[in-house]
Design a protein around this motif. Sequence first.
Motif, mmCIF file in Angstrom:
data_model
loop_
_atom_site.group_PDB
_atom_site.id
_atom_site.type_symbol
_atom_site.label_atom_id
_atom_site.label_comp_id
_atom_site.label_asym_id
_atom_site.label_seq_id
_atom_site.Cartn_x
_atom_site.Cartn_y
_atom_site.Cartn_z
ATOM 1 N N PRO A 283 -2.235 8.267 -5.090
ATOM 2 C CA PRO A 283 -2.296 7.021 -5.863
ATOM 3 C C PRO A 283 -2.597 7.258 -7.331
ATOM 4 C CG PRO A 283 -3.596 6.824 -3.862
ATOM 5 C CD PRO A 283 -3.096 8.226 -3.911
ATOM 6 N N TYR A 284 -3.471 8.256 -7.634
ATOM 7 C CA TYR A 284 -3.902 8.415 -9.026
ATOM 8 C C TYR A 284 -2.850 9.066 -9.909
ATOM 9 C CZ TYR A 284 -5.440 12.899 -6.985
ATOM 10 O OH TYR A 284 -5.518 14.080 -6.305
ATOM 11 N N ARG B 117 0.835 -1.217 0.000
ATOM 12 C CA ARG B 117 0.000 0.000 0.000
ATOM 13 C C ARG B 117 0.863 1.259 0.000
ATOM 14 N NH1 ARG B 117 -5.228 -0.438 1.351
ATOM 15 N NH2 ARG B 117 -5.175 1.465 2.579
ATOM 16 N N PHE C 65 -1.586 4.343 -1.034
ATOM 17 C CA PHE C 65 -2.698 4.394 -0.103
ATOM 18 C C PHE C 65 -2.227 4.693 1.314
ATOM 19 C CE2 PHE C 65 -4.316 1.101 -3.188
ATOM 20 C CZ PHE C 65 -4.971 2.046 -3.954
#
Lengths: 268, 328
Positions: free
Chosen positions: B72-73, B47, B52
Amino acid sequence: MHSDRAPLSLKLAAGAGLLFLHLPILLIFVYAFTTEEKSFAWPPPGLTLKWFAVTWNRPDVWEALQLSVKVAAISTVIAMILGTLCAAAVSRTRFFGRETISLLVILPIALPGVVTGIALRSAFSLAEIPFSTWTIVLGHATFCVVIVYNNAVARFRRTSGSLIEASMDLGANMFQTLRYVILPNIGTALVVGGMLAFALSFDEVIVTTFTAGQQATLPIWMLEELVRPRERPVTNVVAMVVVLVTLLPILGAYYLTRGTDTVAGQGK
Amino acid sequence: MTAVRFDHVSRHFGDVKAVDGVDLDIAEGEFFAMLGPSGSGKTTCLRLIAGFERPTAGDIRIFGAPVADLPPYKRQVNTVFQDYALFPHLNVIDNVAYGLMIAGQPRRARHAAAEAALEMVRLGGYGRRKPSELSGGQRQRVALARALVNKPRVLLLDEPLGALDLKLREQMQEELKGLQRQLGITFVFVTHDQGEALSMADRVAVFNQGRIEQVGTPEDIYFRPDVPFVADFVGSSNVLPAEIVARLTGTACPAAIRPEHLRLAADGPLKARVTGLSFLGLTTRVSVEAEGNRFTALLPQEAPRPEPGDELALTWAPENLHLMARDA
C-alpha cells in the motif's frame, strides 16, 4: 436523600480501616530508627540513624539488592518483549487456538505462586538446569509477561486496526508505522505494564524460594534475617527501601493511566 | 487513460468468494461509484486497489502499471476510511501532514501544505485540535484533507458519508463532487446507498455476490437495468417475471418498470388488488398485488386515489417497460 457529605460514623470507619491497613507499615518505619536491636519494644527506647550506616556497610544487603534489581530488570525486559508480541498476535490476527493461548498466558497469574514455584522447580530439576540468577528470572518472567500482556492487549483492542492501514496508505512502511503510530498508541500501556512487572518481581517471595539456589533476593534475605536476631533494625531499613522502590513505579503507573483505562493485573 | 483496470480479478477467503472474476475499467478523472449491498464485494475491490488485499487471481493495473507486488505504501493511491482512522495521538495538522512527514518534507513546508489542505475542506485554523475534539463531519473532512494533501492519482472513499446524519450527508455529497471537479482526481467511491451513488457518480458499478451486475451511467442503471437485481436494488424498480412479460408482449424475459411509470386502470390484462397506500406529499405510494407478485406504483398528486382492497388493473406506456433480455 443522597447527601454529598458522608456521616461522621462512616468517616470514622473509613479512617479506622485505613489505619488498620497502614499502621503496621508505619511501625516498620519507626523501628528502623530504634536504638534497641534484640526485640521490638514499644515505645522505642530511643531514636537513632545508626542503622542506616550499618545497613550501608553490610555487603549481604548490597548483594541481595543487586540481585533483586538485576532479576527484576531482566524479567521486565523479557516480559515487555514477549508480552507485547503476544498481545499483538492475539488482538491483531485470528488463528486456530487464539482464545486458548490467551487463557494460557494469563494462567500463571491465576495459579497460586506455590504451584508455579513447585512446577518450575521440578521442571528445572527434570531438565537438569542448575539454579542460578537465570532460573529466578525465568520464574519471575512467567507472571511479568502476564502483566505486560494484559495492559498491552487492552490497549491494542482499543486501537483501531484501520490506523495501521491508514499509516501504510499514507506511505509509511512497517517500521515507520511501528514508530509513528503503533508505539505512540500503546506506549503508555507498555511503560505501565513494565513498571508493574518490575514492582511485582522486586518483592516476589514464593516463586523465588523455589527457583533460587543459594542466592537470596532482597525479600528472601529479609525472611532469613527475621529468624536471626542480629542487628534487627537493619531489616526495617531495608523494608523501608523496598516499600519506596516498589511504590514509585506503581504511583507512576497510576498517574500515567489515570483517566485512560484500568491497569490490569494490579491485583496480584 | 485508464486509471484502474481489473482483469478477471478474484479474491477468495477460503470458500467465500468475496470478489469473483471482476473486470473493471475506471477512467482517469472519473467519479466512479461501487454500489451494492453489504457483503457484495465492493469494499474488497476498494481494498484491492489500495493494496490491503492481494488478488487470489487476475491482474490489477493502476495507470497501466501492474501493482500485484506493490505494498500500500508504494501506491499513488490514498484512502478515506469508513471510520476515518485519524491518529488519536496526533493533532489535526500532524494528522494531515503525516504522509508528507513520511515522505521526508521539512516541518514548515508540510505544515503549510497541511494548512492549505485543511482550508480546502473548510477547516482552516483547526490544526491544533485533537481528533477527539471534532464532530463526525469535521473528522471526515480531516480524513479527506489527509488523503488529498499527498496528491494521489486515485482517491478511494470507503462509505465516507455512512456515519453522518442526513443533512450533513447531502452537504458533503455536494462538496465531494465539487472537490472532485476542482482537483480532477479520479475518485472511487464505495457505498450501499443507491441515492448517493446515482447523485454523485459519473458511472456506477452495481455489485452482487462478488460480481459486477452492471456498469453504466446513473441514467443507464436507473432507467435501463440489465438484470432484475439491478432493477430491484437501484431505486426499487418493479420486476415483472418472464411468464407475465411473455403473455403480455410475446418476449420471454423479465422486465423492469419504474414505480412512477405504473398506472392504475379500471380494467386491463394484468389484474391487481390494492394492498396499501402511503401519502408521500408530491406522490402517493400504492402497494398492489398481481398474480402473486408485489408491485409499487407512485401516483402523481392529481391522480384519483384508490382504496385498499380495490380490484384494479396495472397499465403502463409500452416504451416505459424495460426488457431485461440478458437474464433470459
